[in-house]
Motif scaffolding. Structure first.
Motif, PDB file in Angstrom:
ATOM      1  N   PHE A 134      -0.609  15.868  -5.990  1.00 17.52           N
ATOM      2  CA  PHE A 134      -1.737  15.342  -5.209  1.00 17.52           C
ATOM      3  C   PHE A 134      -2.037  16.326  -4.075  1.00 17.52           C
ATOM      4  O   PHE A 134      -1.280  17.290  -3.862  1.00 17.52           O
TER       5      PHE A 134
ATOM      6  N   ALA B 128      -1.987  17.709  -0.634  1.00 20.14           N
ATOM      7  CA  ALA B 128      -1.120  17.525   0.541  1.00 20.14           C
ATOM      8  C   ALA B 128      -1.948  17.436   1.822  1.00 20.14           C
ATOM      9  O   ALA B 128      -1.547  16.813   2.800  1.00 20.14           O
TER      10      ALA B 128
ATOM     11  N   ALA C 160       5.217  14.358  -4.934  1.00 21.11           N
ATOM     12  CA  ALA C 160       6.053  13.701  -3.917  1.00 21.11           C
ATOM     13  C   ALA C 160       7.473  14.263  -3.957  1.00 21.11           C
ATOM     14  O   ALA C 160       8.123  14.432  -2.911  1.00 21.11           O
TER      15      ALA C 160
ATOM     16  N   SER D  23       1.145  12.859   8.112  1.00 21.96           N
ATOM     17  CA  SER D  23       0.319  12.307   7.047  1.00 21.96           C
ATOM     18  C   SER D  23      -0.775  13.281   6.641  1.00 21.96           C
ATOM     19  O   SER D  23      -1.094  14.210   7.381  1.00 21.96           O
TER      20      SER D  23
ATOM     21  N   GLY E  18      -0.635  11.239   1.267  1.00 26.70           N
ATOM     22  CA  GLY E  18       0.789  11.550   1.391  1.00 26.70           C
ATOM     23  C   GLY E  18       1.288  11.431   2.813  1.00 26.70           C
ATOM     24  O   GLY E  18       0.524  11.602   3.768  1.00 26.70           O
TER      25      GLY E  18
ATOM     26  N   CYS F  11       9.220  11.246   1.115  1.00 24.32           N
ATOM     27  CA  CYS F  11       7.780  11.372   0.922  1.00 24.32           C
ATOM     28  C   CYS F  11       7.206  10.112   0.298  1.00 24.32           C
ATOM     29  O   CYS F  11       7.688   9.649  -0.745  1.00 24.32           O
TER      30      CYS F  11
ATOM     31  N   TRP G 199       3.522   8.310  -1.046  1.00 23.44           N
ATOM     32  CA  TRP G 199       2.162   8.683  -1.456  1.00 23.44           C
ATOM     33  C   TRP G 199       1.398   7.482  -1.999  1.00 23.44           C
ATOM     34  O   TRP G 199       1.874   6.786  -2.893  1.00 23.44           O
ATOM     35  N   SER G 200       0.252   7.242  -1.458  1.00 21.44           N
ATOM     36  CA  SER G 200      -0.689   6.240  -1.968  1.00 21.44           C
ATOM     37  C   SER G 200      -2.040   6.591  -1.356  1.00 21.44           C
ATOM     38  O   SER G 200      -2.172   6.636  -0.133  1.00 21.44           O
TER      39      SER G 200
ATOM     40  N   SER H  46      -2.157   7.003   5.031  1.00 21.76           N
ATOM     41  CA  SER H  46      -1.959   6.152   3.854  1.00 21.76           C
ATOM     42  C   SER H  46      -1.533   4.745   4.275  1.00 21.76           C
ATOM     43  O   SER H  46      -0.541   4.565   4.987  1.00 21.76           O
TER      44      SER H  46
ATOM     45  N   GLY I 258       1.471   3.713   1.979  1.00 18.34           N
ATOM     46  CA  GLY I 258       2.532   4.669   2.292  1.00 18.34           C
ATOM     47  C   GLY I 258       3.214   4.333   3.610  1.00 18.34           C
ATOM     48  O   GLY I 258       4.447   4.318   3.705  1.00 18.34           O
TER      49      GLY I 258
END
Lengths: 295, 295, 295, 295
Positions: free
Chosen positions: A46, A48, A187, A245, A250, A262, A264-265, A274, A277
């Motif tokens: 994804f 960063a 992640a 973030s 992430g 880490c 991630w959403s 996030s 997250g």
């Protein structure tokens, strides 16, 4: 977690991010001995985004040491990540390295000191070394999208240039910045890449020295006070770990002496962090007791 | 330390503080087992000033729980301790409990919930219990001086009242606030009084439960991100411990799970924090490794 | 006048202006019957700079009518001519057409409606018609210098584009803006060019209708409240005539029903208005009684 | 006019104003020869509110002359009438005499120079002389209501005192200010009272000299640039006459050399100026051509 997953809004300022799957989720803990605890979409690359600011900051501190702090402050801004007002009152000196203006100042410093391969190559070299993954790349489509829709950042860059806070050509600084934001990692890779900050600046697995111990400590401090834009205080309050973030959804958290985490959403809260997250990290910290403010 | 001692400027906004001896200095560590490590003028009472905001915040959280956060935020302000501009943009809701406006909101909340003896008595009771010292008092001369020279705080109070953020009579809130600022303690007493925050909310010596564990953790988080006004980021960067400063020259730092540390030296830096006190804490943290961001 | 002549500082943000002779001075009154009263360097061409905003505003009002006011306000800004903070609080809508951001919005509107020859040609056509001089030109050296040193304006343009307040390509808008600022005219030409604003929108000599009567009245009103950046109030207080200044040292004043007045002297006061020019106009207004606020 | 009458919102910050009849309306023109042209509720007393700032400013200029401008500026503020942020950036010096902070500075100056009878008596004496009406009074109920609900103004007063911009006791200044706001006059009386500003400082009927000619001119200039808070530019644009509004719904306009005009209608627009009053003045100016920016 179910009720919160999918809430919030995926970043839509560039098309390349707007298409992220709002149901994606990953949580990965890598401990100093290299053990990886993972859940969810831990292997999905994804964007960063602003997490890349950590790596550029590491390079800038190596290059300039404490002279960096003449170009950028280290105080929370009390404003949005892309705010320009404070920059006007404070003569073009950004508040900290993690708001966009501050990241431009940091990138400018790295460009000034980068060798033949340039600042972006230096960052990729560092990230590949820290993450142990040669797959890490700059997503050219995201970089192009950042450039096309980057009017706010272009504005910040020229504004700072008008105060002579940027040394290099503004377009070069902006191009490098747009590319660094397009850093693409999983992640697992990000969690692994954060270990040097949990381990006094050295990668605990390869033994590679990435930065000095004091600098790792201080980067962690900056993550705590400034890592989540205008919700940095809230993140410290809820999670109690240094974190950074990115609008790709992430969040990288450091647990000093223990490991790197880490989440991630993609869907974000109003400050651009996030949503799920942050919540996942809050629950993790509460249940494990891994919170630097706890006894 | 010698070169820095005496530099900076003693708070002069009220006569009662301006007469402090600029050469006074103390550094006291109290560990969870009650051991006291002291140096300098550890037994000299001084004006705790904004450090008292910690105790009022503890009382307000006990009274209101998370409802407190509807009245005051928990983000760094990016502005001076007595700034009013942000309050205007944000409709009278102060950024955090440690700037003056936020402390007025907290005091207002404690007044609303205080029993027969009033908010100030509640604070004194808490501080005497936490410090184990019945000597702790409000200095009436300082309180009177605060009142006479308190135009900026009076302005903040009426400003918030105009937004209906203050429930009680403004003059009552201001009087309580002026008195709480006049809290007089020694470095030993303050160091001892911070132990409950290093110990999950309970006094480790008497066993008295002062607040819930989660609240102690969160007060520490707030101290880290907001405890030093517009130099909170710098303090986290240099010292790496949750701390709260007062314009009397005191700083109280919490070392979660280990102890509580009080530095005192009246001359202040430009943000209103003890200059030599900050430096002493920075050296202490560096030499002992007691820094929550270190591995 | 002697003691004030040469005081203040010639605009130095671009090399092309920094070389202006600080001792240059002109004062020219043209009355509605075409009589010219002149003194000093009345025939020397100089950089009209922001005075060109008057002509672009005239074109934009002709093209959009009152729809223009959805893109730009008509209130004094209370800030410097190139300030960006207010733009952030007000979502990219500039305060008035005479600050730089507002002029960019006006130029964007003219570009959208300009015919084959483009906005700049339209402006030159208008200015040549109003001044009765075909000599009037864009100085290419000044335009290039504006572009090279225009970081603050580039920042404003991209900032507004990020709020989607600018319709056209930002670079096109900026290029047009940099060229319009490089409008070069003499005091005689400028004085003559202002007659339509003193005469209900029509040139009193050629009879050419340049704008509607109501629009001329309203442009005069805007000049009074917003024509001198953050010293507009002071200019109204001292001079009492609608005026528009430029950093080239020129000021164009309108005397409704009587004539048009141009002062020129390159050194500027702290707000960027001609120091000796303002003083000359103040003395003129006092001695002639030509002041709209006088009985 | 019918469609606009009753729109907007009657000032509700104090109970004494909230009960005004939203259908009240008056428009009165008094010419220099004393002829009165009136329509509507021209004989109904209403709360002059900020229009009283004109009379206090006249007194302060008589007392201090140009020294007044060290205490208060003469620039539009670009902010709401009761804003405090700009005051913070500008060290307690208010932008102009017509925002609330500026009026407090003016009242403070009048208090310092007032004779035995005090500043309020001086103002009443001036207003009675200028209006030719001994009926003019301070409404004690309104004054009391201002005091009770005056937290924002109390805040401004103490804020300025903290910068030592106010010389006298803050409570005395605030009490005088609350009383002056409670000035009660009819539209006929206000229209009559403005004649000295249209006539070079002298009352054209009685011949009484109220201020110097230059001061009358300059007060008119200030009314034009600052008389309607953050819609001063809009008022100049629409009406083109120097004016001063009050939250009681009154607006006093000066037509230099011709007469003085008072409109009254309680419901206000978003900036706190009479909605129907502004519209009536706009139509009056358009139809009569009485607009200082017209040829």
């Amino acid at each position: 977690m179910e009720p919160i997953l999918g809430k919030g809004a995926v970043a839509s300022y560039i098309p390349a991010l707007a298409s992220a799957n709002p149901k994606s989720f990953a949580l990965v803990l890598t401990t100093l001995d290299g053990t990886v605890y993972k859940s969810g979409d831990a292997d999905t690359p994804f964007s960063a985004q602003s997490i890349s600011k950590l790596f550029m900051l590491t390079l800038a501190l190596e290059a300039l040491g404490s002279r960096l702090w003449k170009r950028v402050g280290r105080e929370p801004s009390g404003n949005a990540f892309n705010s320009i007002s404070q920059l006007e009152y404070e003569c073009g000196i950004p508040r900290n390295p993690f708001i966009n203006a501050g990241a431009l100042a940091v990138t400018d410093a790295v460009i000034s000191s980068a060798g033949d391969h340039g600042a972006l190559d230096d960052m990729l070299t560092l990230v590949r070394k820290a993450s142990g993954s040669s797959r890490v790349r700059i997503d050219p489509e995201v970089a192009q999208s950042e450039r096309e829709w980057g009017h706010r950042n272009i504005s910040l860059g020229h504004f700072m240039k008008s105060f002579e806070v940027i040394d290099n050509d503004v377009d070069q600084v902006l191009n490098t910045y747009f590319c660094q934001c397009a850093l693409e990692m999983t992640a697992i890779e990000l969690s692994r890449a954060g270990l040097y900050l949990a381990n006094g600046g050295s990668d605990p697995i390869s033994g590679a020295k990435i930065t000095q111990p004091g600098r790792a400590t201080r980067i962690n401090a900056l993550m705590m006070t400034c890592g989540h834009y205008d919700m940095s205080g809230d993140f410290a309050f809820r999670v109690g770990l240094p974190g950074k973030s990115g609008v790709g959804g992430g969040i990288l958290c450091i647990i000093p002496g223990i490991g790197s985490l880490c989440a991630w959403s993609p869907p974000l809260n109003e400050a651009g962090n996030s949503l799920a997250g942050t919540r996942a990290l809050e629950l993790f910290a509460r249940r494990t007791g891994m919170n630097v403010f706890r006894n």
